[in-house]
Enzyme design. Structure first.
Site, PDB file in Angstrom:
ATOM      1  N   TYR A 300      94.860   1.445 -19.552  1.00 54.27           N
ATOM      2  CA  TYR A 300      96.207   0.863 -19.648  1.00 54.27           C
ATOM      3  C   TYR A 300      97.093   1.706 -20.558  1.00 54.27           C
ATOM      4  O   TYR A 300      98.160   2.178 -20.147  1.00 54.27           O
ATOM      5  CB  TYR A 300      96.117  -0.575 -20.164  1.00 54.27           C
ATOM      6  CG  TYR A 300      97.457  -1.155 -20.561  1.00 54.27           C
ATOM      7  CD1 TYR A 300      98.453  -1.357 -19.605  1.00 54.27           C
ATOM      8  CD2 TYR A 300      97.730  -1.496 -21.887  1.00 54.27           C
ATOM      9  CE1 TYR A 300      99.692  -1.873 -19.967  1.00 54.27           C
ATOM     10  CE2 TYR A 300      98.956  -2.012 -22.252  1.00 54.27           C
ATOM     11  CZ  TYR A 300      99.934  -2.199 -21.289  1.00 54.27           C
ATOM     12  OH  TYR A 300     101.161  -2.702 -21.656  1.00 54.27           O
ATOM     13  N   LYS A 304     100.140   4.294 -19.364  1.00 58.46           N
ATOM     14  CA  LYS A 304     101.489   4.005 -19.879  1.00 58.46           C
ATOM     15  C   LYS A 304     102.042   5.223 -20.625  1.00 58.46           C
ATOM     16  O   LYS A 304     103.247   5.509 -20.571  1.00 58.46           O
ATOM     17  CB  LYS A 304     101.464   2.786 -20.797  1.00 58.46           C
ATOM     18  CG  LYS A 304     101.191   1.465 -20.106  1.00 58.46           C
ATOM     19  CD  LYS A 304     102.312   1.035 -19.168  1.00 58.46           C
ATOM     20  CE  LYS A 304     103.465   0.412 -19.896  1.00 58.46           C
ATOM     21  NZ  LYS A 304     104.477  -0.151 -18.971  1.00 58.46           N
TER      22      LYS A 304
END
Length: 548
Positions: A300, A304
């Site tokens: 994640y 990002k």
């Protein structure tokens, strides 16, 4: 059907790196602007009309401004919002919904908000709009404001657009895309995959490449003033000390060894190689391995980070704001205290503890639980839009965090407050004698204690081997996996710099601070956890349980 609907509505890690651009003053207007009234002025005039305020109170507001009063205008948030139209991704998500509600409630003259939605047809998109937004309890203040015209107002302002962040041109039909590109002033990139152990191919497509596709669409928008992207404060990877508000760039604070095309190829090869459950498992493992290889905790935060770097490299002259919130939790004040959708990072642990499933966890009680209420994130984003939405090609990063202040929330304090509240107000009618949660400094100690707890509470002993039953093993593996996933956060010691965020607050007028406040220093953590967040979390849990 889609075209007709939308077209019809259109007519009603160098850690000490620095940003490449600075903030330039706006050019003065060379014409006489019409006078715009603040919320206070409007409210007082309305009150006077209904006999609630004296005439003198109104006339005092329209007297010529002194130099001091001119300087009290602040950023000019309400003035900026008037007449603006937006394109929002991730519109049915937790943060986006709070932001949309705030925009609609505070800007009486707002334009349209186009909501990118994955739907098979316009009828399905309209249904999603109604089920997930219009009928949501979050919007009850707007419903009170507009009364019987509430639904008509919402359908007039919120325009569902069928599309997909994973497709070129966002998967929007060309005639609709052309219409939208003529209308929108601000793009709000709020979508993303937020699972820490997500499959690598999906995380890359949405989190890493999605912002680039959205940015490319934005470059074709005639009057676009700003591209605002929500990232995460943990996007900088494994860090100690102070995490600065600086852009991420491949070759600078992201290693030049990272090749996005090579990562996509790795993920594609894994998809071809594995199938079924094995495919999901292997792609999750691949995401974790690649993140660890480059210095990130999970797929994640890693993807990002790539997404931010893509925005930085492709932005051209487009003004960009990156908002990096830490752990977003329930609303502090608005539209009412304690609103939450689903469970956030710490919540599954709190709920498991409240249900008596666990009484141990793996953490450092002194680690910083960098929590920020969702309404403060929305307010900060709106203030940043007004500050930077003047067309100046700058790139600004804001850390929306709480650990930089003198009273940050620590893991031990969160556990103490949760125990206190849940003993006084149990989660359900069933009375559970909650022990104070025991914190373990090692994973081995936590695993052993949890195993004993499961054996004792559920009596799931295998008669032959004396160990855990299959059900007990599944439960143990679930919580151990959860502890491993959260380890970067439950042992977090770095602090986030928020110089840019503090400067933004200082530029706001007193009225703007009241209406769009996000000063974390004002949070009473004990009040927030005990009287706001936990009651809100329990309400969300019980409401979901009723629908199951």
């Amino acid at each position: 059907m889609a075209t007709t609907n939308v077209l019809a509505t259109s007519h009603a890690f160098k850690l000490n790196g620095v940003s490449y651009f600075s903030s330039f003053p706006r050019k003065p207007n060379h014409y006489m602007p019409r006078r715009r009234l603040s919320h206070t002025t409007r409210r007082v005039q309305t009150s006077c009309f209904y006999g609630e305020t004296s005439f003198e109170a109104v006339t005092s507001l329209v007297t010529p401004k002194t130099e001091t009063s001119r300087n009290s205008d602040g950023i000019g948030i309400v003035r900026f919002l008037e007449g603006k139209s937006y394109l929002v991704t991730g519109a049915t998500g937790f943060l986006a919904k709070v932001l949309i509600e705030k925009l609609l409630r505070e800007s009486l003259e707002i334009g349209k908000i186009f909501l990118l939605m994955r739907s098979k047809d316009q009828e399905s998109a309209n249904k999603r709009l109604y089920d997930e937004i219009i009928s949501s309890d979050l919007f009850k203040l707007l419903k009170q404001m507009h009364g019987s015209s509430y639904e008509a107002f919402m359908k007039r302002k919120l325009i569902p657009v069928i599309g997909d962040i994973e497709e070129d041109n966002l998967g929007i039909k060309s005639e609709i895309a052309n219409m939208i590109s003529e209308e929108i002033d601000v793009i709000i990139s709020c979508g993303g995959r937020t699972t820490f152990d997500d499959r690598y191919d999906s995380a890359l497509s949405v989190n890493a490449l999605g912002p680039g596709r959205l940015l490319s669409f934005g470059k074709g928008c005639r009057k676009l003033k700003l591209f605002l992207h929500f990232s995460t404060a943990y996007v900088t990877g494994k860090r100690e000390g102070t995490v600065l508000e600086t852009p991420l760039c491949i070759g600078e604070n992201i290693t030049s060894d990272l090749n996005i095309k090579s990562e996509l190829k790795l993920a594609s090869e894994a998809v071809r190689k594995f199938r079924g459950r094995e495919e999901i498992k292997k792609l999750k493992e691949l995401g974790f391995e690649r993140a660890q290889h480059y210095g990130w905790e999970n797929s994640y935060t890693f993807t990002k980070a790539i997404g931010e770097a893509v925005i930085h490299s492709k932005r051209g002259n487009l003004p960009v704001v990156i908002i990096r919130p830490s752990i977003i939790e329930s609303s502090y004040n608005e539209p009412f205290p304690g609103w939450i959708q689903g469970t956030r990072m710490a919540d599954p642990i709190i709920l498991a503890y409240a249900k008596g499933q666990i009484s141990d966890f793996w953490a450092d009680p002194q680690s910083l639980m960098d929590i920020i209420p969702v309404d403060m994130v929305a307010n900060a984003a709106i203030a940043a839009m007004a500050k930077h939405g003047c067309g100046v090609p700058e790139f600004k990063v804001y850390n929306l965090t709480s650990s930089s202040h003198v009273n940050p929330m620590r893991a031990g304090k969160l556990i103490d407050l949760s125990h206190q509240h849940l003993c006084d107000f149990p989660l359900e009618e069933t009375v559970i004698d909650l022990e104070h949660m025991k914190i373990h400094s090692s994973l081995e100690g936590f695993t052993s204690a949890l195993s004993n707890t499961i054996i004792k509470q559920e009596r799931v002993i295998d008669n032959e081997g004396g160990g855990l039953s299959t059900k007990g093993k599944r439960k143990l593996n679930y919580f151990v996996s959860l502890a491993k996933t959260y380890e970067p956060y439950t042992f977090f010691q770095a602090r986030f710099d928020n110089t840019n965020t503090t400067s933004l607050i200082q530029e706001m007028s007193m009225e703007e601070k009241k209406t769009f406040g996000f000063d974390i220093k004002g949070i009473d953590w004990e009040h927030y956890i005990v009287n706001v967040h936990l009651p809100g979390l329990k309400k969300e849990f019980l409401s979901k349980k009723k629908t199951e």
